[in-house]
Design a protein around this motif. Structure first.
Motif, PDB file in Angstrom:
ATOM      1  N   ILE A  68      78.801  47.921  30.074  1.00  0.00           N
ATOM      2  CA  ILE A  68      78.387  47.526  29.039  1.00  0.00           C
ATOM      3  C   ILE A  68      76.968  48.400  28.809  1.00  0.00           C
ATOM      4  CG2 ILE A  68      77.276  45.742  27.541  1.00  0.00           C
ATOM      5  CD1 ILE A  68      79.683  44.135  28.500  1.00  0.00           C
ATOM      6  N   LEU A  69      76.302  48.219  29.880  1.00  0.00           N
ATOM      7  CA  LEU A  69      74.969  49.011  29.755  1.00  0.00           C
ATOM      8  C   LEU A  69      75.194  50.650  29.411  1.00  0.00           C
ATOM      9  CD1 LEU A  69      72.869  47.424  32.670  1.00  0.00           C
ATOM     10  CD2 LEU A  69      72.386  47.187  30.293  1.00  0.00           C
ATOM     11  N   ILE A  70      76.164  51.309  30.351  1.00  0.00           N
ATOM     12  CA  ILE A  70      76.305  52.730  30.078  1.00  0.00           C
ATOM     13  C   ILE A  70      77.090  52.994  28.552  1.00  0.00           C
ATOM     14  CG2 ILE A  70      77.913  54.607  30.729  1.00  0.00           C
ATOM     15  CD1 ILE A  70      77.954  53.275  33.456  1.00  0.00           C
ATOM     16  N   ILE A  71      77.702  51.962  28.056  1.00  0.00           N
ATOM     17  CA  ILE A  71      78.250  52.215  26.751  1.00  0.00           C
ATOM     18  C   ILE A  71      77.032  52.185  25.569  1.00  0.00           C
ATOM     19  CG2 ILE A  71      79.484  50.921  24.576  1.00  0.00           C
ATOM     20  CD1 ILE A  71      81.664  50.447  27.142  1.00  0.00           C
ATOM     21  N   VAL A  72      76.157  51.068  26.003  1.00  0.00           N
ATOM     22  CA  VAL A  72      74.870  51.043  24.935  1.00  0.00           C
ATOM     23  C   VAL A  72      74.031  52.452  25.003  1.00  0.00           C
ATOM     24  CG1 VAL A  72      72.739  49.797  24.587  1.00  0.00           C
ATOM     25  CG2 VAL A  72      74.908  48.554  25.161  1.00  0.00           C
ATOM     26  N   TRP A  73      73.923  52.915  26.195  1.00  0.00           N
ATOM     27  CA  TRP A  73      73.103  53.843  26.278  1.00  0.00           C
ATOM     28  C   TRP A  73      73.652  55.336  25.566  1.00  0.00           C
ATOM     29  CZ3 TRP A  73      73.923  58.835  28.408  1.00  0.00           C
ATOM     30  CH2 TRP A  73      73.008  59.738  28.803  1.00  0.00           C
ATOM     31  N   ALA A  74      75.176  55.102  25.653  1.00  0.00           N
ATOM     32  CA  ALA A  74      75.831  56.508  25.013  1.00  0.00           C
ATOM     33  C   ALA A  74      75.534  56.253  23.747  1.00  0.00           C
ATOM     34  CB  ALA A  74      77.254  56.374  25.463  1.00  0.00           C
ATOM     35  N   ILE A  75      75.923  55.038  23.048  1.00  0.00           N
ATOM     36  CA  ILE A  75      76.025  54.784  21.665  1.00  0.00           C
ATOM     37  C   ILE A  75      74.517  54.956  20.920  1.00  0.00           C
ATOM     38  CG2 ILE A  75      76.093  53.054  19.925  1.00  0.00           C
ATOM     39  CD1 ILE A  75      78.312  51.804  21.388  1.00  0.00           C
ATOM     40  N   THR A  76      73.542  54.856  21.617  1.00  0.00           N
ATOM     41  CA  THR A  76      72.168  54.951  21.058  1.00  0.00           C
ATOM     42  C   THR A  76      71.694  56.505  21.028  1.00  0.00           C
ATOM     43  OG1 THR A  76      71.009  54.533  23.289  1.00  0.00           O
ATOM     44  CG2 THR A  76      71.524  52.745  21.782  1.00  0.00           C
ATOM     45  N   ARG A  77      72.593  57.233  21.695  1.00  0.00           N
ATOM     46  CA  ARG A  77      72.533  58.801  21.615  1.00  0.00           C
ATOM     47  C   ARG A  77      72.905  59.322  20.527  1.00  0.00           C
ATOM     48  NH1 ARG A  77      69.554  56.228  24.568  1.00  0.00           N
ATOM     49  NH2 ARG A  77      68.625  56.692  26.204  1.00  0.00           N
ATOM     50  N   PRO A  79      73.312  59.934  16.198  1.00  0.00           N
ATOM     51  CA  PRO A  79      72.652  59.748  14.987  1.00  0.00           C
ATOM     52  C   PRO A  79      73.394  58.628  14.517  1.00  0.00           C
ATOM     53  CG  PRO A  79      73.192  62.128  15.574  1.00  0.00           C
ATOM     54  CD  PRO A  79      73.925  61.241  16.521  1.00  0.00           C
ATOM     55  N   ASP A  80      72.581  57.932  13.570  1.00  0.00           N
ATOM     56  CA  ASP A  80      72.866  56.838  12.660  1.00  0.00           C
ATOM     57  C   ASP A  80      73.724  56.105  13.372  1.00  0.00           C
ATOM     58  OD1 ASP A  80      71.490  58.265  10.719  1.00  0.00           O
ATOM     59  OD2 ASP A  80      73.169  59.442  10.024  1.00  0.00           O
ATOM     60  N   ASN A  81      73.609  55.622  14.746  1.00  0.00           N
ATOM     61  CA  ASN A  81      74.292  54.498  15.406  1.00  0.00           C
ATOM     62  C   ASN A  81      74.141  53.202  15.063  1.00  0.00           C
ATOM     63  OD1 ASN A  81      72.551  53.318  17.429  1.00  0.00           O
ATOM     64  ND2 ASN A  81      71.731  55.239  17.716  1.00  0.00           N
ATOM     65  N   PRO A  82      75.082  52.297  15.225  1.00  0.00           N
ATOM     66  CA  PRO A  82      74.966  50.828  14.635  1.00  0.00           C
ATOM     67  C   PRO A  82      73.756  50.069  15.530  1.00  0.00           C
ATOM     68  CG  PRO A  82      76.892  51.152  16.038  1.00  0.00           C
ATOM     69  CD  PRO A  82      76.137  52.481  16.047  1.00  0.00           C
ATOM     70  N   ILE A  83      73.348  50.549  16.520  1.00  0.00           N
ATOM     71  CA  ILE A  83      72.384  49.558  17.308  1.00  0.00           C
ATOM     72  C   ILE A  83      71.023  49.865  16.810  1.00  0.00           C
ATOM     73  CG2 ILE A  83      71.338  49.157  19.592  1.00  0.00           C
ATOM     74  CD1 ILE A  83      74.220  49.916  20.824  1.00  0.00           C
ATOM     75  N   ILE A  84      70.361  51.005  16.609  1.00  0.00           N
ATOM     76  CA  ILE A  84      69.079  51.358  16.200  1.00  0.00           C
ATOM     77  C   ILE A  84      68.725  52.060  15.095  1.00  0.00           C
ATOM     78  CG2 ILE A  84      68.274  50.836  18.419  1.00  0.00           C
ATOM     79  CD1 ILE A  84      67.820  53.873  18.787  1.00  0.00           C
ATOM     80  N   GLY A  85      70.057  52.838  14.513  1.00  0.00           N
ATOM     81  CA  GLY A  85      70.225  53.463  13.293  1.00  0.00           C
ATOM     82  C   GLY A  85      69.718  54.921  13.452  1.00  0.00           C
ATOM     83  N   ARG A  86      69.278  55.419  14.687  1.00  0.00           N
ATOM     84  CA  ARG A  86      68.886  56.571  14.916  1.00  0.00           C
ATOM     85  C   ARG A  86      69.085  57.007  16.283  1.00  0.00           C
ATOM     86  NH1 ARG A  86      63.923  56.366  17.835  1.00  0.00           N
ATOM     87  NH2 ARG A  86      63.152  54.449  17.936  1.00  0.00           N
ATOM     88  N   ASP A  87      69.168  58.131  16.447  1.00  0.00           N
ATOM     89  CA  ASP A  87      69.447  58.713  17.874  1.00  0.00           C
ATOM     90  C   ASP A  87      68.248  58.907  18.920  1.00  0.00           C
ATOM     91  OD1 ASP A  87      68.620  60.831  16.392  1.00  0.00           O
ATOM     92  OD2 ASP A  87      69.497  62.478  17.818  1.00  0.00           O
ATOM     93  N   LEU A  88      68.402  58.632  20.153  1.00  0.00           N
ATOM     94  CA  LEU A  88      67.450  58.713  21.245  1.00  0.00           C
ATOM     95  C   LEU A  88      67.537  59.866  21.951  1.00  0.00           C
ATOM     96  CD1 LEU A  88      67.338  55.015  22.211  1.00  0.00           C
ATOM     97  CD2 LEU A  88      65.522  56.204  20.939  1.00  0.00           C
ATOM     98  N   PRO A  89      66.489  60.377  22.529  1.00  0.00           N
ATOM     99  CA  PRO A  89      66.580  61.506  23.229  1.00  0.00           C
ATOM    100  C   PRO A  89      67.142  61.222  24.716  1.00  0.00           C
ATOM    101  CG  PRO A  89      64.502  60.621  23.233  1.00  0.00           C
ATOM    102  CD  PRO A  89      64.891  60.005  22.275  1.00  0.00           C
ATOM    103  N   VAL A  90      67.940  62.056  25.271  1.00  0.00           N
ATOM    104  CA  VAL A  90      68.543  62.161  26.753  1.00  0.00           C
ATOM    105  C   VAL A  90      67.199  62.608  27.298  1.00  0.00           C
ATOM    106  CG1 VAL A  90      70.190  62.854  28.275  1.00  0.00           C
ATOM    107  CG2 VAL A  90      70.576  62.461  26.060  1.00  0.00           C
TER     108      VAL A  90
END
Length: 119
Positions: A68-77, A79-90
Protein backbone atom coordinates in the motif's frame (compact mmCIF):
# COMPACT_ATOMS: atom_id res chain seq x y z
CA UNK A 1 17.67 -16.93 9.66
CA UNK A 2 19.57 -14.65 7.29
CA UNK A 3 16.37 -13.94 5.33
CA UNK A 4 14.61 -12.96 8.54
CA UNK A 5 17.37 -10.57 9.58
CA UNK A 6 17.57 -9.05 6.11
CA UNK A 7 13.77 -8.52 5.92
CA UNK A 8 13.74 -6.99 9.41
CA UNK A 9 16.62 -4.69 8.49
CA UNK A 10 14.84 -3.53 5.33
CA UNK A 11 11.61 -2.60 7.11
CA UNK A 12 13.58 -0.98 9.95
CA UNK A 13 15.60 1.18 7.56
CA UNK A 14 12.50 2.16 5.57
CA UNK A 15 10.79 3.11 8.85
CA UNK A 16 13.72 5.22 9.99
CA UNK A 17 13.79 6.99 6.63
CA UNK A 18 10.04 7.68 6.91
CA UNK A 19 10.58 9.14 10.39
CA UNK A 20 13.35 11.39 9.09
CA UNK A 21 10.96 12.64 6.40
CA UNK A 22 8.27 13.21 9.03
CA UNK A 23 10.57 15.38 11.10
CA UNK A 24 11.36 17.61 8.15
CA UNK A 25 7.77 17.82 6.82
CA UNK A 26 5.69 18.14 10.00
CA UNK A 27 6.19 21.91 10.31
CA UNK A 28 5.15 22.66 6.74
CA UNK A 29 2.47 20.04 6.11
CA UNK A 30 0.87 18.43 9.14
CA UNK A 31 -1.11 15.75 7.26
CA UNK A 32 1.87 14.52 5.24
CA UNK A 33 4.06 14.66 8.34
CA UNK A 34 1.59 12.53 10.27
CA UNK A 35 1.40 10.08 7.36
CA UNK A 36 5.20 9.68 7.36
CA UNK A 37 5.22 9.42 11.16
CA UNK A 38 2.60 6.65 11.21
CA UNK A 39 4.25 4.81 8.30
CA UNK A 40 7.65 5.02 9.99
CA UNK A 41 6.38 3.81 13.36
CA UNK A 42 4.49 0.94 11.71
CA UNK A 43 7.53 -0.15 9.74
CA UNK A 44 9.80 0.03 12.76
CA UNK A 45 7.25 -1.96 14.77
CA UNK A 46 7.11 -4.55 12.00
CA UNK A 47 10.71 -5.45 12.75
CA UNK A 48 9.42 -7.27 15.85
CA UNK A 49 6.97 -9.71 14.19
CA UNK A 50 9.55 -10.48 11.52
CA UNK A 51 12.41 -11.11 13.95
CA UNK A 52 10.21 -13.07 16.36
CA UNK A 53 8.70 -15.00 13.43
CA UNK A 54 5.14 -14.52 14.67
CA UNK A 55 3.80 -16.35 11.65
CA UNK A 56 2.54 -16.06 8.11
CA UNK A 57 -0.41 -13.83 8.98
CA UNK A 58 1.88 -11.16 10.41
CA UNK A 59 4.19 -11.45 7.44
CA UNK A 60 1.31 -11.12 4.98
CA UNK A 61 -0.06 -8.07 6.80
CA UNK A 62 3.40 -6.46 6.76
CA UNK A 63 3.75 -7.17 3.06
CA UNK A 64 0.27 -5.79 2.37
CA UNK A 65 0.92 -2.58 4.29
CA UNK A 66 4.21 -2.13 2.49
CA UNK A 67 2.55 -2.69 -0.89
CA UNK A 68 0.00 0.00 0.00
CA UNK A 69 2.83 2.43 0.82
CA UNK A 70 4.47 1.69 -2.53
CA UNK A 71 1.16 2.23 -4.36
CA UNK A 72 0.60 5.56 -2.57
CA UNK A 73 4.13 6.65 -3.50
CA UNK A 74 3.59 5.69 -7.16
CA UNK A 75 0.17 7.37 -7.39
CA UNK A 76 1.51 10.63 -5.96
CA UNK A 77 4.05 10.81 -8.76
CA UNK A 78 1.36 11.25 -11.45
CA UNK A 79 -0.02 14.67 -12.41
CA UNK A 80 -3.56 15.39 -11.19
CA UNK A 81 -3.53 12.30 -8.98
CA UNK A 82 -6.54 11.64 -6.73
CA UNK A 83 -4.56 11.87 -3.48
CA UNK A 84 -2.98 15.33 -3.65
CA UNK A 85 -4.04 16.65 -7.04
CA UNK A 86 -0.53 17.29 -8.29
CA UNK A 87 2.58 15.28 -8.97
CA UNK A 88 5.50 15.06 -6.58
CA UNK A 89 9.12 14.78 -7.68
CA UNK A 90 11.07 11.54 -7.61
CA UNK A 91 14.02 12.10 -5.29
CA UNK A 92 16.82 10.02 -3.80
CA UNK A 93 15.09 9.61 -0.42
CA UNK A 94 11.94 8.29 -2.09
CA UNK A 95 13.94 5.89 -4.24
CA UNK A 96 15.86 4.60 -1.20
CA UNK A 97 12.65 3.99 0.74
CA UNK A 98 11.05 2.20 -2.21
CA UNK A 99 14.12 -0.01 -2.69
CA UNK A 100 14.05 -1.08 0.98
CA UNK A 101 10.30 -1.65 0.85
CA UNK A 102 10.52 -3.77 -2.30
CA UNK A 103 13.40 -5.72 -0.76
CA UNK A 104 11.27 -6.31 2.36
CA UNK A 105 8.42 -7.69 0.23
CA UNK A 106 10.72 -9.97 -1.77
CA UNK A 107 12.51 -11.24 1.35
CA UNK A 108 9.20 -11.79 3.16
CA UNK A 109 7.88 -13.76 0.19
CA UNK A 110 11.03 -15.89 0.26
CA UNK A 111 10.54 -16.50 3.99
CA UNK A 112 6.95 -17.65 3.39
CA UNK A 113 8.02 -19.89 0.51
CA UNK A 114 10.81 -21.40 2.60
CA UNK A 115 8.46 -22.04 5.53
CA UNK A 116 5.91 -23.74 3.25
CA UNK A 117 8.57 -26.13 1.98
CA UNK A 118 9.53 -27.02 5.55
CA UNK A 119 5.96 -28.10 6.15
Amino acid sequence: MLLVYAAAACTLIAGILHLSLASSVLVNNLQVGIFFLVAGIAQIFWTLPILRTWGRTWTYVGMGGTIILIIVWAITRFPDNPIIGRDLPVNSMGIAIEVFQIAFIVLSALIIARDRRKG
